[in-house]
Design a protein around this motif. Sequence first.
Motif, PDB file in Angstrom:
ATOM      1  N   LEU A   1      92.261  71.682  45.514  1.00 38.38           N
ATOM      2  CA  LEU A   1      91.470  71.259  46.673  1.00 38.38           C
ATOM      3  C   LEU A   1      90.297  70.383  46.260  1.00 38.38           C
ATOM      4  O   LEU A   1      90.012  69.363  46.899  1.00 38.38           O
ATOM      5  N   ILE A   2      89.602  70.792  45.195  1.00 40.05           N
ATOM      6  CA  ILE A   2      88.448  70.004  44.739  1.00 40.05           C
ATOM      7  C   ILE A   2      88.907  68.650  44.200  1.00 40.05           C
ATOM      8  O   ILE A   2      88.257  67.626  44.398  1.00 40.05           O
ATOM      9  N   ALA A   3      90.051  68.629  43.533  1.00 33.82           N
ATOM     10  CA  ALA A   3      90.566  67.367  43.003  1.00 33.82           C
ATOM     11  C   ALA A   3      90.910  66.389  44.123  1.00 33.82           C
ATOM     12  O   ALA A   3      90.869  65.167  43.934  1.00 33.82           O
ATOM     13  N   LEU A   4      91.216  66.920  45.311  1.00 30.17           N
ATOM     14  CA  LEU A   4      91.574  66.070  46.441  1.00 30.17           C
ATOM     15  C   LEU A   4      90.374  65.560  47.228  1.00 30.17           C
ATOM     16  O   LEU A   4      90.524  64.647  48.041  1.00 30.17           O
ATOM     17  N   THR A   5      89.201  66.152  47.024  1.00 24.97           N
ATOM     18  CA  THR A   5      88.031  65.747  47.811  1.00 24.97           C
ATOM     19  C   THR A   5      87.561  64.369  47.396  1.00 24.97           C
ATOM     20  O   THR A   5      87.677  63.956  46.243  1.00 24.97           O
ATOM     21  N   ARG A   6      87.019  63.665  48.370  1.00 26.11           N
ATOM     22  CA  ARG A   6      86.411  62.367  48.124  1.00 26.11           C
ATOM     23  C   ARG A   6      85.031  62.359  48.772  1.00 26.11           C
ATOM     24  O   ARG A   6      84.894  62.755  49.922  1.00 26.11           O
ATOM     25  N   PRO A   7      84.000  61.924  48.028  1.00 27.82           N
ATOM     26  CA  PRO A   7      82.637  61.994  48.558  1.00 27.82           C
ATOM     27  C   PRO A   7      82.445  61.093  49.766  1.00 27.82           C
ATOM     28  O   PRO A   7      83.116  60.067  49.921  1.00 27.82           O
ATOM     29  N   ARG A   8      81.533  61.495  50.617  1.00 33.70           N
ATOM     30  CA  ARG A   8      81.195  60.720  51.804  1.00 33.70           C
ATOM     31  C   ARG A   8      80.449  59.458  51.408  1.00 33.70           C
ATOM     32  O   ARG A   8      79.534  59.494  50.594  1.00 33.70           O
ATOM     33  N   GLN A   9      80.848  58.344  51.991  1.00 34.72           N
ATOM     34  CA  GLN A   9      80.171  57.080  51.729  1.00 34.72           C
ATOM     35  C   GLN A   9      78.995  56.940  52.687  1.00 34.72           C
ATOM     36  O   GLN A   9      79.165  56.980  53.911  1.00 34.72           O
TER      37      GLN A   9
ATOM     38  N   TYR B   1      78.118  64.851  34.651  1.00 39.09           N
ATOM     39  CA  TYR B   1      79.531  64.609  34.903  1.00 39.09           C
ATOM     40  C   TYR B   1      79.903  64.628  36.391  1.00 39.09           C
ATOM     41  O   TYR B   1      81.003  64.216  36.744  1.00 39.09           O
ATOM     42  N   GLY B   2      79.020  65.139  37.242  1.00 38.26           N
ATOM     43  CA  GLY B   2      79.330  65.238  38.660  1.00 38.26           C
ATOM     44  C   GLY B   2      79.889  66.604  39.023  1.00 38.26           C
ATOM     45  O   GLY B   2      80.537  67.267  38.210  1.00 38.26           O
ATOM     46  N   ALA B   3      79.641  67.011  40.280  1.00 41.34           N
ATOM     47  CA  ALA B   3      80.049  68.350  40.713  1.00 41.34           C
ATOM     48  C   ALA B   3      81.558  68.527  40.720  1.00 41.34           C
ATOM     49  O   ALA B   3      82.072  69.592  40.367  1.00 41.34           O
ATOM     50  N   ARG B   4      82.324  67.482  41.102  1.00 42.78           N
ATOM     51  CA  ARG B   4      83.768  67.624  41.186  1.00 42.78           C
ATOM     52  C   ARG B   4      84.377  67.906  39.816  1.00 42.78           C
ATOM     53  O   ARG B   4      85.243  68.772  39.667  1.00 42.78           O
ATOM     54  N   ARG B   5      83.959  67.171  38.799  1.00 38.91           N
ATOM     55  CA  ARG B   5      84.520  67.373  37.463  1.00 38.91           C
ATOM     56  C   ARG B   5      84.161  68.753  36.915  1.00 38.91           C
ATOM     57  O   ARG B   5      84.985  69.410  36.259  1.00 38.91           O
ATOM     58  N   VAL B   6      82.932  69.180  37.176  1.00 43.40           N
ATOM     59  CA  VAL B   6      82.514  70.513  36.719  1.00 43.40           C
ATOM     60  C   VAL B   6      83.343  71.586  37.397  1.00 43.40           C
ATOM     61  O   VAL B   6      83.778  72.569  36.761  1.00 43.40           O
ATOM     62  N   LEU B   7      83.612  71.427  38.689  1.00 44.07           N
ATOM     63  CA  LEU B   7      84.412  72.410  39.409  1.00 44.07           C
ATOM     64  C   LEU B   7      85.845  72.458  38.892  1.00 44.07           C
ATOM     65  O   LEU B   7      86.440  73.530  38.780  1.00 44.07           O
TER      66      LEU B   7
END
Length: 480
Positions: free
Chosen positions: A453-461, A334-340
């Motif tokens: 905060l985690i919901a606002l993060t966007r992964p680095r391209q 599911y990805g780290a963001r969703r788990v967090l």
Amino acid sequence: MRSPAAVRPGVLVSGLSVVVLTVAVLQTAVVPVLGVIGSQLGASAVAVSWAVTANLLAAIAATPLLGRLADMYSKKRVLLGVLIVVLIGSVLAAVTSSLALLIVARVLQGASYALYPISVAVLREELPPGRLPGAMAVMSGTLGFGGGVGLVVVGLLMSGDADYHRVFWLTTAFTVVVLAIVVFLVPARRSRSAGSIDWLGAVGLAVGLSAVLLAITQGNGWGWFSGWTLACALGGVAVLGAWWLWENRREHPLVSTRMLTRPAMLLTNLATVFVGMGLYFVFLGLTQFVQVPRSGAGYGFGATVLESSVIFLLPGALTGFAVALVSGRFIDRYGARRVLVAAAMAGVLGFVLLAVAHDQRWQIIVGGILANTYISLGYGALPALVVAEVDAGETGVATGMNAIARTVGGSMAAAVVAVLLGRSAPGTGVPMESSFVVVFVAGAVTAALALVLIALTRPRQREVDPDALTHSRAMNHEWG
């Protein structure tokens, strides 16, 4: 000594999980026995508290430098060096009956905090990229549940009229086991990272962070607006400001300020502060709440140290362990963001339950289980976000700074708990029930803030490097 190819990924991850468990054990094992240390050494509570404060100051000063050394040189050698220092500290703490020497021993044990970022760097170097997030989740989740296990083990160890030295003999034996794991399981590779050590930057970061942390940890005893507290806080901030300007001008800085100010990295580290606070809100809040005698205070369960460890803390610790084992699969799928985000929701629910319903044992146990699930998943997924934002040569120092964020969060929470629970109910000599409610509400608020905060993060391209892609495919084929 085994060659790198001889160590299977599962074995390496399991071994490094035990290595990072050292951090949690050394961090939490001393907390339940501070009162015993004070009574057996004839020292005041303020003096004994330096056994914790000195450990935190040493950790926050040494972790970034040791992480940088691991990025530049052999990670195995740095791991062994750290563990030897920790072993010396454990033996000294186990044999001394001097508070001054015990504090020195705790300073030496503070080097253990670097075991976590270095172990993450080892995983990144040894595993194919596709298996890295899940492996880090298992190892980091172990770190999260380890705090609860440490409290439970110490509770069992200190039942009856026990000598506090046995706790440090336990840490000594554990460190010897971990040394053997590193010797036989961790591959010996030379680092390919270029650069040099920014020693002045290391000193500046250590002094600045230590001064700020000292103000946080000692503010309750010194007075939050006393000269000492303000001098440490303002002086620390000034030193960190000068350090930031210095690092911006360095070709090879100790810590890249550009890395720290990337939006995703900044938000992740802030979220880590809140997760670190949650760990202490649940451990310190629950431990003290269940030990309050209901007959005099009208709440609590009058539990002994052993009862609070086995009945109230052990279920959460075991749940944290189980969650750590499966968190890697969740993150891979599911990805780290969703788990967090899911973890933070569990944390909010658990802390709210503790705040509004704490009259029955099952309510405390269920709330503790939910909070431990949050901590374990949070500790497992946050490093995946950090590593995704940095290059391989920055892994050790980046995860080291993330570990510092967790340490600062824990220290802030411990200070908040000390202030809140320092108010005694009239005629009882124990904290007011409303103080515990505020502690648990604070846990819910920090979990909610971490979620936002985690919901606002966007992964680095990232741009795909053909050579790196070829290497990744070869590693995946090698590991099967």
